[in-house]
Design a protein around this motif. Structure first.
Motif, PDB file in Angstrom:
ATOM      1  N   GLN A  92       0.681  -1.207  -0.009  1.00  0.00           N
ATOM      2  CA  GLN A  92       0.127  -0.022  -0.131  1.00  0.00           C
ATOM      3  C   GLN A  92       1.094   1.304   0.040  1.00  0.00           C
ATOM      4  OE1 GLN A  92      -2.132  -1.188   3.407  1.00  0.00           O
ATOM      5  NE2 GLN A  92      -4.068  -1.072   2.509  1.00  0.00           N
ATOM      6  N   PHE A  93       1.041   1.942  -1.105  1.00  0.00           N
ATOM      7  CA  PHE A  93       0.470   1.920  -2.276  1.00  0.00           C
ATOM      8  C   PHE A  93       1.364   1.992  -3.533  1.00  0.00           C
ATOM      9  CE2 PHE A  93      -2.657   3.471   0.554  1.00  0.00           C
ATOM     10  CZ  PHE A  93      -3.740   2.465   0.539  1.00  0.00           C
ATOM     11  N   GLY A  94       2.181   0.940  -3.815  1.00  0.00           N
ATOM     12  CA  GLY A  94       3.119   0.996  -4.964  1.00  0.00           C
ATOM     13  C   GLY A  94       3.498  -0.349  -5.088  1.00  0.00           C
ATOM     14  N   CYS A 158      -2.837  -1.023 -10.516  1.00  0.00           N
ATOM     15  CA  CYS A 158      -3.523  -2.043  -9.505  1.00  0.00           C
ATOM     16  C   CYS A 158      -4.798  -2.216 -10.017  1.00  0.00           C
ATOM     17  CB  CYS A 158      -3.337  -1.289  -7.989  1.00  0.00           C
ATOM     18  SG  CYS A 158      -4.231  -2.513  -6.820  1.00  0.00           S
ATOM     19  N   PHE A 161      -9.126  -3.365  -5.712  1.00  0.00           N
ATOM     20  CA  PHE A 161      -9.320  -2.212  -4.651  1.00  0.00           C
ATOM     21  C   PHE A 161      -8.434  -2.618  -3.455  1.00  0.00           C
ATOM     22  CE2 PHE A 161     -11.571  -0.308  -1.117  1.00  0.00           C
ATOM     23  CZ  PHE A 161     -11.264   1.024  -1.634  1.00  0.00           C
ATOM     24  N   CYS A 162      -7.674  -1.566  -3.176  1.00  0.00           N
ATOM     25  CA  CYS A 162      -6.748  -1.973  -1.730  1.00  0.00           C
ATOM     26  C   CYS A 162      -6.749  -0.747  -0.831  1.00  0.00           C
ATOM     27  CB  CYS A 162      -5.405  -2.015  -2.461  1.00  0.00           C
ATOM     28  SG  CYS A 162      -4.809  -0.985  -3.546  1.00  0.00           S
ATOM     29  N   GLY A 163      -7.712   0.134  -0.865  1.00  0.00           N
ATOM     30  CA  GLY A 163      -7.883   1.180  -0.061  1.00  0.00           C
ATOM     31  C   GLY A 163      -7.374   2.573  -0.672  1.00  0.00           C
ATOM     32  N   VAL A 164      -7.266   3.573   0.122  1.00  0.00           N
ATOM     33  CA  VAL A 164      -7.647   4.923  -0.187  1.00  0.00           C
ATOM     34  C   VAL A 164      -6.501   5.272  -1.448  1.00  0.00           C
ATOM     35  CG1 VAL A 164      -5.944   5.895   1.479  1.00  0.00           C
ATOM     36  CG2 VAL A 164      -7.409   7.297   0.440  1.00  0.00           C
ATOM     37  N   GLY A 165      -5.493   4.788  -1.507  1.00  0.00           N
ATOM     38  CA  GLY A 165      -4.508   5.141  -2.461  1.00  0.00           C
ATOM     39  C   GLY A 165      -4.300   4.035  -3.637  1.00  0.00           C
ATOM     40  N   HIS A 166      -5.398   3.451  -3.696  1.00  0.00           N
ATOM     41  CA  HIS A 166      -5.706   2.332  -5.018  1.00  0.00           C
ATOM     42  C   HIS A 166      -5.362   2.860  -6.495  1.00  0.00           C
ATOM     43  CE1 HIS A 166      -7.216  -0.935  -7.542  1.00  0.00           C
ATOM     44  NE2 HIS A 166      -8.358  -0.134  -7.647  1.00  0.00           N
ATOM     45  N   HIS A 167      -6.161   4.134  -6.747  1.00  0.00           N
ATOM     46  CA  HIS A 167      -5.912   4.430  -7.963  1.00  0.00           C
ATOM     47  C   HIS A 167      -4.444   5.326  -8.316  1.00  0.00           C
ATOM     48  CE1 HIS A 167      -7.287   7.755  -5.255  1.00  0.00           C
ATOM     49  NE2 HIS A 167      -6.799   8.602  -6.087  1.00  0.00           N
ATOM     50  N   ARG A 168      -3.725   5.546  -6.862  1.00  0.00           N
ATOM     51  CA  ARG A 168      -2.527   5.928  -7.349  1.00  0.00           C
ATOM     52  C   ARG A 168      -1.353   4.717  -7.332  1.00  0.00           C
ATOM     53  NH1 ARG A 168      -2.528  11.415  -5.056  1.00  0.00           N
ATOM     54  NH2 ARG A 168      -4.575  11.760  -4.241  1.00  0.00           N
ATOM     55  N   MET A 169      -1.872   3.608  -7.081  1.00  0.00           N
ATOM     56  CA  MET A 169      -0.697   2.515  -7.233  1.00  0.00           C
ATOM     57  C   MET A 169      -0.197   2.261  -8.469  1.00  0.00           C
ATOM     58  SD  MET A 169      -1.250  -0.863  -4.872  1.00  0.00           S
ATOM     59  CE  MET A 169      -0.144  -2.172  -4.983  1.00  0.00           C
ATOM     60  N   LEU A 170       0.688   3.015  -9.036  1.00  0.00           N
ATOM     61  CA  LEU A 170       1.035   3.179 -10.239  1.00  0.00           C
ATOM     62  C   LEU A 170       2.576   2.740 -10.352  1.00  0.00           C
ATOM     63  CD1 LEU A 170      -0.940   6.018 -11.609  1.00  0.00           C
ATOM     64  CD2 LEU A 170      -1.432   3.701 -11.893  1.00  0.00           C
TER      65      LEU A 170
END
Lengths: 178, 655
Positions: A92-94, A158, A161-170
């Motif tokens: 979380q989150f990378g 990603c 769905f893995c939490g608040v930073g899911h869409h940033r996990m790039l």
């Protein structure tokens, strides 16, 4: 466009057009001109036809099953000679991707896991076309083998769905020419 | 039997008192679920407009609203509503509730209301944003967004919802095993099996005085299945409640996911099968003939009762860390296909019941017809999902979101509207205020809702991920396309609310009064040519609205290529280490956790580098070896890259 997505687009569009034509015919059949269209319909015969429909549905689903089973991704993902090994860990989150440089035209075996929660390891090329995806599960390791034809930058997104930073996990990795 | 004989309604065996009990209970479920529908629908619109960057809400607020919207709309509205209508359907085909059935129905109602209230409070007030599938162990790994205590209360709330479902199942089984079936057997098991459809296939073994009414079959099937499906989830939820105050307790993530989908698949059919019961009851009524069906449909239901609880892993096609899970997943494909047979047979029966019948086109029957259309079209996209080879692409993309909104909103949801228009007059003893308003509502909902789903299907085929509070720039135009459609969908519901409000007040439209007093019949809105024109006009209007949104967004976009990870400008040959470091920062995804104004990133999980303004040695040390939650990048990045990154971060971090 991803070839699987293209196949889905074609198959689903054709199926929808056929379905809509059938629906329009049924809709139209309820609008009689003057006479009562319901009179003289042999509903027993229609009910009997359901058995034939059952057979048609089973045959169609069987055909789809046989046609698509060869494409399931659960084939041989064991380590083999000449493969590149890349270990991937989602957090979380990378992503940690080692090594982050891969050689093109060589089978690459990704060993995928996660630290705390489940993530989805999806690889897109630089034109944003998804190439493959697999779930990254904490406490378990999964393997997927892919050969990159084109050198260049690839994006990791990603897809679970893995939490608040899911869409940033790039992240990215680079595929270099042979 | 002659085919020309007109259809005869079954004689209810329930007495007036029992009918009254069923009436008030159904009404209670319908009113509560409709209130939840309005709230969760608004939450859905809030999510979509935020994605389209109209009024952006915070990331965790977005995910908390997503959790509330999912559970609220799926269970609090759709499941709750069809659970209520099930009692009325059974009453209509002559099954008395009895005092036990009624007591259980009341208990299920209150468990659901309290459970949904708990979900609303933990998500919208306390920020629980673990999504409606709360994939274990995410509820305990919130990255600082909510505490374990909130997870405990959330789990308890979902447990109440689960208990409500189990109690409802028992209520349904008590009612179908009661005197309504007029079974010759005194065994309750025999009666339930007869009601499940075996009474149609094996008439001697499961003898009943009256033929098993078709609407009873799907209700019995889902009542059996949901008990089997919910109990393991209840176990997981209890473990989660314990873990919320005893952190030592934990469950394997893969096992928990299997348990989740063991429940999560059948709960989809908790929506569909009672909706099928409504179809089986009302479609023959509006067509004026019996359901066109033979024994084969009972075979379909017998397959369904087994397949429904043995297809859970088709939600896990891309989880295959070992051969066992891969084998389970592979077996799920043919099993899932076999589960679609009952839908295929039901669609055949229902469409051919309508075919060339004297179908009455009113608001309720139109809703049912359009629901069947959506069932067929979204069922076909469901077959795509069920096929492993196709799921490898569409899994967790917006295609899936398109599929289940198409199915849950445009099939089950529209059946709920149809059932309200059909049953409300009998439930409250007053005529529907305006059938014409109902027709407008149903048609607009159908077209706008379908269009909204289609946008998601298209975005999914373009690879757009689901559950992203913010989608990258390449989806801006398609996001914008859906906004006018969402607006029409939302506004159409105002027609519904107004119609129901006026109906409950007992009001009459001016046109209806003229009709009654002057005997002037109002022209009907339902001729073939008028309906055809309305369909084409609405299709064109929806396409136009979507294109307008798309075009407005597209006109404002610049020509640079969008991507998930921004493409850095080519570094000049004489680039400074700091310039190279910016590329490393972006490509390695540092910005997903860290805020750094120079790079335009605003991650909130790790410390803000602007506030921290670390020294060069500190950057090198932490990047190479990691710190606390941050993993080491020493093996992933070269020494040159780390040096460049160090120069970039230490130089550009502005306190």
């Amino acid at each position: 466009m991803n070839p699987t997505a293209f196949a889905i687009t074609v198959i689903y569009s054709v199926a929808c057009v056929v379905a809509l034509i059938a629906i329009l015919l049924i809709w139209r059949s309820t609008h009689g001109r003057g006479e009562r269209p319901g009179d003289g319909v042999d509903t027993e015969k229609l009910a009997h036809g359901e058995k034939a429909w059952f057979a048609i549905v089973v045959a169609a689903l069987g055909a789809l099953l046989l046609a698509t089973l060869p494409f399931i991704p659960y084939g041989d993902t064991a380590a083999a000679e000449g493969q590149q090994q890349v270990s991937v860990e989602g957090f979380q989150f990378g992503w940690t991707i080692e090594p982050s440089t891969i050689t093109a035209a060589t089978a690459t075996r990704f060993t995928v896991t996660a630290t705390k929660v489940t993530h989805g390891f999806a690889v897109y090329n630089d034109d944003n076309v998804m190439l493959f995806q697999i779930q990254a599960i904490p406490g378990h390791t999964s393997h997927i083998v892919h050969t990159f034809d084109e050198p260049g930058r690839y994006q990791v997104v990603c897809l679970e769905f893995c939490g608040v930073g899911h869409h940033r996990m790039l992240s990215t990795f680079t595929v270099e020419p042979v | 039997m002659s085919t020309a004989t007109s259809y005869v309604e079954p004689e209810p065996v329930a007495d007036a008192y029992d009918r009254g009990v069923a009436r008030s209970l159904t009404l209670r479920y319908v009113i509560a679920s409709t209130a939840i529908f309005l709230v969760s629908g608004l939450l859905g619109a809030l999510l979509r407009q935020s994605q389209a960057d109209i009024y952006k809400i915070d990331d965790n607020a977005w995910y908390a609203v997503m959790t509330a919207h999912g559970l609220g709309a799926f269970v609090g509205w759709a499941a709750f509503a069809v659970m209520g209508f099930s009692f009325w359907v059974l009453s209509e085909v002559g099954f008395p509730m009895g005092s036990l059935g009624a007591a259980l129905a009341r208990l299920a109602f209150w468990l659901m209301v309290v459970g949904v209230a708990g979900v609303v409070v933990t998500t919208l007030v306390f920020g629980f944003g673990g999504s409606w599938v709360f994939l274990y162990p995410l509820p305990f790994e919130s990255a600082g967004q909510w505490g374990d205590g909130v997870t405990g209360v959330f789990s308890a709330s979902v447990l109440l919802v689960g208990l409500s479902i189990v109690v409802w199942c028992v209520a349904i089984l008590v009612i179908v095993a009661g005197p309504g079936l007029r079974s010759e057997s005194t065994s309750r098991v025999n009666r339930v099996l007869a009601a499940m459809g075996l009474g149609i296939i094996f008439r001697r073994r499961f003898k009943t005085e009256r033929p098993v009414p078709y609407p009873v079959i799907p209700l019995t099937v889902i009542a059996i299945d949901m008990i089997i499906a919910t109990l393991p989830l209840a176990g997981l939820l209890i473990v989660m409640i314990i873990q919320s105050f005893a952190p030592g307790v934990s469950v394997d993530a893969l096992l928990a996911k299997n348990v989740l989908w063991w429940f999560g698949h059948p709960v989809v059919y908790l929506l569909l099968f009672p909706a099928v019961a409504v179809y089986y009851l009302l479609v023959p009524r509006f067509a004026g003939r019996k359901l066109v069906s033979g024994d084969i449909i009972a075979v379909g239901w017998t397959i369904a009762v087994i397949a429904n609880v043995t297809v859970w892993a088709h939600h896990m096609y891309l989880d295959y860390p070992n051969g066992t899970q891969a084998a389970i997943n592979t077996a799920m494909e043919p099993l899932t296909f076999s589960l679609t047979i009952v839908s295929a047979l039901s669609l055949y029966s229902l469409f051919f019941t309508i075919y060339r019948s004297n179908w009455v086109w009113n608001a309720a029957s139109t809703a049912l017809f359009l629901g069947l259309v959506s069932w067929l079209l979204s069922g076909l996209s469901g077959v795509i999902n069920a096929t492993i080879a196709f799921d490898t692409f569409v899994h967790n993309t917006l295609w899936v979101v398109g599929h289940f909104h198409h199915m849950a909103l445009m099939n089950i949801g529209i059946v709920i509207f149809g059932a309200i228009y059909a049953f409300l007059p009998a439930l409250i003893g007053r005529p529907l205020y305006s059938d014409r308003l109902g027709l407008w509502h149903v048609w607009l909902t159908f077209f706008a809702g379908t269009a909204v789903s289609v946008v998601w299907l298209i975005q999914g085929l373009d690879g757009a991920p689901r559950r992203f509070s913010e989608l990258p720039g390449q989806y801006d135009a398609t996001n914008a396309a859906s906004i006018p459609l969402v607006a029409v969908l939302g506004l159409a519901q105002l027609l519904f609310v107004w119609n129901i409000y006026k109906t409950i007040r007992g009001d009459t439209t001016a046109a209806r009064r003229r009709e009654l007093m002057q005997g002037v019949a109002r022209p009907r809105l339902t001729s073939a040519s008028l309906q055809g024109f309305a369909m084409v006009a609405t299709l064109v209007a929806m396409a136009g609205l979507g294109l307008a949104g798309w075009a407005i967004s597209n006109a404002g976009a610049d020509d640079s290529q969008d991507s998930y990870v921004p493409i850095a400008a080519e570094a000049p040959a004489d680039a400074t280490p700091a310039q190279l470091g910016e590329q490393v920062y972006i490509n390695a995804g540092c910005g997903s956790c860290h805020a750094l104004a120079a790079a335009g990133t605003d991650g909130i999980v790790g410390p803000s580098l602007d506030e921290l303004a670390p020294e060069a040695e500190r950057v090198t040390e932490v990047v190479t070896n990691g710190l606390n939650e941050m993993p080491a990048f020493g093996n992933q990045l070269s020494d040159e890259e780390i040096a460049a990154l160090t120069a970039y971060v230490s130089e550009s971090a502005a306190p």
